[in-house]
Design an enzyme around this catalytic site. Structure first.
Site, PDB file in Angstrom:
ATOM      1  N   TYR A   9       0.905  -1.092   0.063  1.00 34.52           N
ATOM      2  CA  TYR A   9      -0.080   0.130   0.074  1.00 34.52           C
ATOM      3  C   TYR A   9       0.782   1.176   0.045  1.00 34.52           C
ATOM      4  O   TYR A   9       0.593   2.214  -0.688  1.00 34.52           O
ATOM      5  CB  TYR A   9      -0.761   0.059   1.451  1.00 34.52           C
ATOM      6  CG  TYR A   9      -1.909   1.087   1.451  1.00 34.52           C
ATOM      7  CD1 TYR A   9      -3.001   1.338   0.706  1.00 34.52           C
ATOM      8  CD2 TYR A   9      -1.786   2.079   2.372  1.00 34.52           C
ATOM      9  CE1 TYR A   9      -3.709   2.087   0.796  1.00 34.52           C
ATOM     10  CE2 TYR A   9      -2.566   3.133   2.604  1.00 34.52           C
ATOM     11  CZ  TYR A   9      -3.656   3.288   1.669  1.00 34.52           C
ATOM     12  OH  TYR A   9      -4.569   4.182   1.993  1.00 34.52           O
ATOM     13  N   LYS A  68       0.933   4.146  -2.902  1.00 35.75           N
ATOM     14  CA  LYS A  68       0.424   5.611  -2.756  1.00 35.75           C
ATOM     15  C   LYS A  68       1.584   6.671  -2.919  1.00 35.75           C
ATOM     16  O   LYS A  68       1.202   7.589  -3.247  1.00 35.75           O
ATOM     17  CB  LYS A  68       0.128   5.586  -1.109  1.00 35.75           C
ATOM     18  CG  LYS A  68      -1.369   4.880  -0.940  1.00 35.75           C
ATOM     19  CD  LYS A  68      -2.522   5.410  -1.607  1.00 35.75           C
ATOM     20  CE  LYS A  68      -3.680   4.886  -1.291  1.00 35.75           C
ATOM     21  NZ  LYS A  68      -5.011   5.621  -2.317  1.00 35.75           N
TER      22      LYS A  68
END
Length: 444
Positions: free
Chosen positions: A166, A170
């Site tokens: 993640y 991001k």
């Protein structure tokens, strides 16, 4: 009395991914309320990326229509960006605003992370944003108007345990946003990234209920509305936002050191100077970053090779013995022990803390009807701490005696305390967060 005009999106066409719930739903409702025609995209999957249900998007579309707005549902994956854009073009004839909001989580420590855990998060966050934005890009170029939002995260900006997949995706969206801002500027296409903290299906499992209540999606939407309005020129920026607090984030680098005939040993010798942020620089582009390096290479005489602390100590005359510092203990306050420990830390590491922090704190502590202020000066000399307001502060931190002790000893999370009103901060918020350096050095 002056009344500010409402930012209107009348007849603008807005695509919002992951709009079946949470932050995406609130985006959709608010854009529609302000006159936009909204494409509500949502697969209806769980936060882990499993399942599929068209009801999520349909429900939001029905909410918008019931309120008199205009919206259409789309159930395609963000990996099929062309289909989502086709829905906008077939329904409304154009595309003006794109909010890349869809996301999934597959949290697991890096050593246990599978290819599937990595690939799913990549496909939804990075590849999905790429595919959808590319599908919309040329339509925006032809219309000479576009507003794009990439949804990053604090995990991307700073990293987060158990979120290697993640975090990587991001942060990749920040790089994508920065480049699109440069490529789109001449055609009035603006792209910005936000790192929101908002209650959602993804955060409800990792935040306590009392914090989720303060992290309503409604507190994030206003910034996105502003960034997407036709009157806004901001582009290529990153913002953190949550609970009504908004901050712009930028990259910082130290002034650096030019090392003639560089070797690993010389790097070791100069590493403290290399890491010195007392005179920082803020490059905003790749050419600007390179120009700083080229300036050092072309004009080495103007870039000082700093003397090592050991060499400086050998050359300097012996300093007179310092007088014993006055006690910072105040009867009746448990915090006195904290400040006494900090005083000892400053006595041995004050110069290092001054370099890292460069600020003055007023710490106001209450104990029943009694109140006392301490000043921690990590801006001048080699640092100091004293009872009372002995220097002009950059930030004031207020807390009850017991709460301050719990915060400084790690028993109470500072963010939780702040959100609950147990910790109040006035002044330089960034400086307040640097108290962690003091905690770490003091081993509280």
């Amino acid at each position: 009395m002056f009344v500010m005009a409402e930012l209107s999106f009348k007849d603008r066409v807005v695509i919002i991914t992951g709009a079946g719930g949470g932050l995406g739903r609130v985006y959709a409702l608010e854009f529609a309320k302000r006159g936009a025609k909204v494409v509500v995209n949502d697969l209806g999957v769980a936060s882990s990326g499993e399942g599929k249900d068209q009801k999520a998007a349909d429900k939001v579309v029905n909410e918008i229509k019931a309120a008199g707005g205009v919206a259409v549902a789309n159930y395609d994956s963000v990996e099929d960006g062309e289909k989502i854009v086709a829905t906008a073009l077939n329904s409304f004839g154009r595309i003006d605003v794109l909010i890349n909001n869809a996301g999934v989580l597959r949290d697991v420590s890096f050593g246990k992370m599978s290819d599937a855990d990595w690939d799913l998060v990549y496909r939804v966050h990075t590849k999905g944003a790429f595919k959808l934005t590319r599908a919309a890009w040329n339509h925006m170029r032809d219309n000479k108007f576009g507003r794009i939002i990439m949804t990053s995260s604090a995990a991307g900006l700073y990293g987060n345990f158990g979120q290697a997949n993640y975090s990587a995706m991001k942060m990749s969206l920040v790089g994508l946003s920065n480049t699109l801002a440069q490529e789109g500027k001449a055609r009035n296409i603006h792209c910005n990234a936000i790192a929101p903290v908002a209650a959602s299906r993804m955060t409800e499992t990792i935040m306590p209920p009392e914090i989720l209540e303060l992290m309503k999606p409604e507190y994030v939407v206003p910034l996105v509305l502003y960034l997407c309005h036709e009157s806004t020129t901001e582009t290529g920026s990153v913002f953190e936002i949550g609970a009504g607090w908004v901050s712009k984030v930028r990259l910082q680098r130290s002034a650096g050191v030019f090392i003639p005939q560089i070797t690993a040993e010389k790097v070791k010798e100069q590493f403290e100077a290399i890491s010195d942020f007392s005179n920082p620089q803020y490059p905003t582009s790749a050419p600007e970053s390179v120009s700083g390096i080229m300036s050092a290479v072309n004009q080495p005489s103007q870039v000082k090779f700093k003397q090592t602390p050991a060499a400086a100590a050998a050359a300097a005359p012996a300093a007179p013995a310092a007088a014993a510092a006055a006690s910072v203990k105040v009867e009746g306050f448990k915090s006195s022990e904290i400040f006494d420990t900090i005083q000892k830390t400053i006595a041995t590491n004050g110069a290092d803390l001054v370099k890292k922090i460069n600020g003055v704190y007023h710490i106001k502590v209450t104990q029943g009807s009694k109140a006392q202020t301490w000043t921690i000066d990590l801006k001048n000399g080699t640092g100091s701490i004293a009872v009372g307001e002995t220097a002009k502060q950059n930030v004031t931190i207020s807390a009850a005696d017991a709460d301050f002790v719990d915060i400084m000893t790690g028993k109470l999370n500072p963010q939780t305390a702040f959100m609950k009103g147990k910790l109040k901060i006035q002044g330089n918020m960034g400086l307040a967060t640097k108290l962690g350096n003091i905690m770490q050095k003091s081993k509280l």
